[in-house]
Design a protein around this motif. Structure first.
Motif, PDB file in Angstrom:
ATOM      1  N   HIS A 113       0.820  -1.214   0.000  1.00  0.00           N
ATOM      2  CA  HIS A 113       0.000   0.000   0.000  1.00  0.00           C
ATOM      3  C   HIS A 113       0.862   1.275   0.000  1.00  0.00           C
ATOM      4  CE1 HIS A 113      -3.614   2.340   1.057  1.00  0.00           C
ATOM      5  NE2 HIS A 113      -2.847   2.996   1.917  1.00  0.00           N
ATOM      6  N   HIS A 117       1.120   4.575  -2.489  1.00  0.00           N
ATOM      7  CA  HIS A 117       1.109   6.023  -2.219  1.00  0.00           C
ATOM      8  C   HIS A 117       2.266   6.716  -2.941  1.00  0.00           C
ATOM      9  CE1 HIS A 117      -2.282   6.730   0.365  1.00  0.00           C
ATOM     10  NE2 HIS A 117      -1.948   5.773   1.213  1.00  0.00           N
ATOM     11  N   SER A 140       0.169   9.226   6.303  1.00  0.00           N
ATOM     12  CA  SER A 140      -1.224   8.802   6.187  1.00  0.00           C
ATOM     13  C   SER A 140      -1.803   8.617   7.584  1.00  0.00           C
ATOM     14  CB  SER A 140      -1.303   7.509   5.374  1.00  0.00           C
ATOM     15  OG  SER A 140      -0.775   6.444   6.128  1.00  0.00           O
ATOM     16  N   GLY A 141      -2.975   7.977   7.628  1.00  0.00           N
ATOM     17  CA  GLY A 141      -3.612   7.762   8.927  1.00  0.00           C
ATOM     18  C   GLY A 141      -2.905   6.677   9.726  1.00  0.00           C
ATOM     19  N   GLY A 142      -2.252   5.757   9.023  1.00  0.00           N
ATOM     20  CA  GLY A 142      -1.607   4.647   9.717  1.00  0.00           C
ATOM     21  C   GLY A 142      -0.095   4.722   9.723  1.00  0.00           C
ATOM     22  N   GLY A 167      -1.466  11.542  10.373  1.00  0.00           N
ATOM     23  CA  GLY A 167      -2.915  11.589  10.139  1.00  0.00           C
ATOM     24  C   GLY A 167      -3.698  11.188  11.383  1.00  0.00           C
ATOM     25  N   ASP A 171      -6.559  13.111  13.429  1.00  0.00           N
ATOM     26  CA  ASP A 171      -7.845  12.490  13.774  1.00  0.00           C
ATOM     27  C   ASP A 171      -8.106  12.553  15.280  1.00  0.00           C
ATOM     28  OD1 ASP A 171      -8.162  11.918  11.087  1.00  0.00           O
ATOM     29  OD2 ASP A 171      -7.379   9.887  11.261  1.00  0.00           O
ATOM     30  N   GLY A 184      -8.355  15.370   9.595  1.00  0.00           N
ATOM     31  CA  GLY A 184      -7.431  16.230   8.856  1.00  0.00           C
ATOM     32  C   GLY A 184      -8.120  17.382   8.127  1.00  0.00           C
ATOM     33  N   PRO A 185      -9.077  17.057   7.249  1.00  0.00           N
ATOM     34  CA  PRO A 185      -9.727  18.138   6.501  1.00  0.00           C
ATOM     35  C   PRO A 185     -10.479  19.113   7.422  1.00  0.00           C
ATOM     36  CG  PRO A 185     -10.234  15.993   5.535  1.00  0.00           C
ATOM     37  CD  PRO A 185      -9.514  15.719   6.809  1.00  0.00           C
ATOM     38  N   SER A 188      -7.907  21.452   9.088  1.00  0.00           N
ATOM     39  CA  SER A 188      -7.415  22.409   8.084  1.00  0.00           C
ATOM     40  C   SER A 188      -8.429  23.517   7.831  1.00  0.00           C
ATOM     41  CB  SER A 188      -7.171  21.708   6.755  1.00  0.00           C
ATOM     42  OG  SER A 188      -6.118  20.839   6.879  1.00  0.00           O
ATOM     43  N   GLY A 281      -2.593  10.264   2.710  1.00  0.00           N
ATOM     44  CA  GLY A 281      -3.764  11.106   2.964  1.00  0.00           C
ATOM     45  C   GLY A 281      -3.429  12.515   3.431  1.00  0.00           C
ATOM     46  N   VAL A 282      -2.409  12.651   4.284  1.00  0.00           N
ATOM     47  CA  VAL A 282      -2.076  13.968   4.840  1.00  0.00           C
ATOM     48  C   VAL A 282      -1.449  14.885   3.776  1.00  0.00           C
ATOM     49  CG1 VAL A 282      -0.827  15.155   6.713  1.00  0.00           C
ATOM     50  CG2 VAL A 282      -1.799  12.904   7.123  1.00  0.00           C
ATOM     51  N   ASN A 285      -3.002  18.093   2.638  1.00  0.00           N
ATOM     52  CA  ASN A 285      -2.948  19.306   3.459  1.00  0.00           C
ATOM     53  C   ASN A 285      -2.254  20.452   2.703  1.00  0.00           C
ATOM     54  OD1 ASN A 285      -1.586  21.122   5.594  1.00  0.00           O
ATOM     55  ND2 ASN A 285      -3.172  20.015   6.703  1.00  0.00           N
ATOM     56  N   GLY A 310      -5.758  10.298  -1.019  1.00  0.00           N
ATOM     57  CA  GLY A 310      -6.310   9.270  -0.130  1.00  0.00           C
ATOM     58  C   GLY A 310      -6.146   7.898  -0.765  1.00  0.00           C
ATOM     59  N   ASP A 311      -6.672   6.896  -0.105  1.00  0.00           N
ATOM     60  CA  ASP A 311      -6.513   5.539  -0.618  1.00  0.00           C
ATOM     61  C   ASP A 311      -7.296   5.355  -1.917  1.00  0.00           C
ATOM     62  OD1 ASP A 311      -4.957   5.118   1.542  1.00  0.00           O
ATOM     63  OD2 ASP A 311      -6.471   4.054   2.718  1.00  0.00           O
TER      64      ASP A 311
END
Ligand code: KG4
Ligand code: ZN
Length: 344
Positions: A113, A117, A140-142, A167, A171, A184-185, A188, A281-282, A285, A310-311
């Motif tokens: 994955h 990215h 990312s988130g993870g 991320g 969150d 995140g969004p 921002s 994902g981040v 920003n 994003g994914d």
């Protein structure tokens, strides 16, 4: 080569058809993303079993909607996210891909994955792709990782987060502020109205000699601040008077961005990189994009286009093309998702 990509590692089900011509040229013919974010917002984060159930419900309808032929005649290879990610979620994509590869007798590629990215930045930069060696900041988130990409499929780990991912910090702070998931969004958006220097949040590990990150202390600093300044949970009384949620968001966002940018600059200095790739994902920003470009100039900095931050399965198909070029195919009868898959 025309690849079918599948991605189900977290809370997005995605199917894409991507044509590749060599390693640097991609055309995304189809890209469908069904987000479950609204479903998980009820719980304040991703629930793996709920994610898996949602993936099961939409993966074949998405293949149909993407116009994938029922015999796979126009597909040369299938690329699927093998990990890292949530096991119940990963397995849905992996099993669907295995089934198609088995039935169609098509080569199957297991994609990391995180490499997906990285590949997302190449989709956006077909004309002048990043030059190697490239420093990659994956946020990312993870995951939060700095890697040196020496060539296609050749990586060296420079550093990673010791606790929360960037991320994840967004969150968790959003949760503290009673803002919905994904944070995140939301942060921002509120930060646009706030003062970035209003609160002096820590910049964890900014001066450490390594390339590791740590964001859990920053989250705790926000929690402590909110306890002692309960008024900051409300909006600013007016745009000119600070002290509200906007200032917390702006100051927190600045602290995260400062750390990410500084560490990337240090990584470039150490490795003599010719370019920088920021993805995950981040990387959506806007403050991060602006500061990376300004502070690294004239070094070229590459980001995915916003639709692919994003994914998504287009990036999985693109990374799959790199692996297919090396003939790294996997036997569908012997392939299982690996939640801990590492790039380096
Ligand atoms: O790459 P991604 O879609 O999923 C993972 O592989 O984790 O990243 C999701 C993460 C979430 O934590 C989300 O809050 C964050 O990316 N994110 C942002 C922004 N948009 C999404 N973080 C900061 N600013 C944004 N604009
Ligand atoms: Zn991701």
């Amino acid at each position: 080569m025309r690849l079918l990509g599948l991605e189900t590692s977290c809370d997005e089900t995605s199917v894409a058809i991507v044509s590749s011509d060599g390693l640097r040229s991609f055309v995304v013919e189809k890209s469908l993303i069904a987000s479950q974010a609204a479903k998980h917002a009820e719980y304040g984060g991703v629930v793996p079993e709920v994610a898996a159930r949602c993936h099961v419900n939409v993966v074949f309808p998405l293949l149909e909607a993407a116009g994938v032929s029922h015999d796979g005649a126009d597909i040369d290879a299938i690329a699927v996210t093998a990990g890292p990610g949530l096991v119940p979620a990963l397995r849905i994509g992996v099993e669907a891909a295995k089934t198609l590869a088995f039935a169609w007798k098509k080569p199957l590629v297991a994609v990391n994955h995180m490499e997906g990215h990285i590949a997302s930045a190449f989709i956006a930069a077909v004309e002048t792709p990043p030059e190697f060696p490239a420093v990659c900041l994956l946020v990312s988130g993870g995951h939060t990782e700095l890697l040196l990409m020496k060539n296609f499929c050749e990586y060296e780990l420079l550093g990673r987060t010791r606790d929360d991912a960037a991320g994840e910090a967004f969150d968790k702070v959003a949760k503290l502020l009673d803002l919905p998931y994904p944070g995140g969004p939301q942060i921002s958006k509120h930060a646009l109205e706030g003062k970035r220097g209003a609160i002096d949040f820590p910049r964890p590990m900014l001066d450490s000699k390594d390339f590791d990150f740590s964001f859990s202390g920053l989250k705790t600093a926000v929690a402590v601040y909110l306890k002692t300044h309960p008024e900051s949970l409300s909006p600013n009384p007016s745009p000119n008077v600070g002290g509200g949620i906007e200032d917390v968001c702006a100051s927190f966002e600045q602290a995260v961005v400062d750390v990410l940018v500084e560490k990337t600059i240090k990584a470039v200095a150490k490795t003599n990189a010719k370019s920088v790739i920021v993805s995950g994902g981040v990387s959506a920003n806007l403050l991060l994009r602006e500061e990376m470009k300004n502070k690294l100039s004239p070094l070229p900095v590459f980001f995915p286009s916003l639709e692919f931050t994003g994914d998504n399965a287009a990036m999985i198909a693109a990374a799959g093309a790199w692996r297919a070029e090396r003939k790294e195919f996997i036997d569908p009868l012997k392939f299982e998702a690996d939640p801990n898959l590492r790039l380096a």
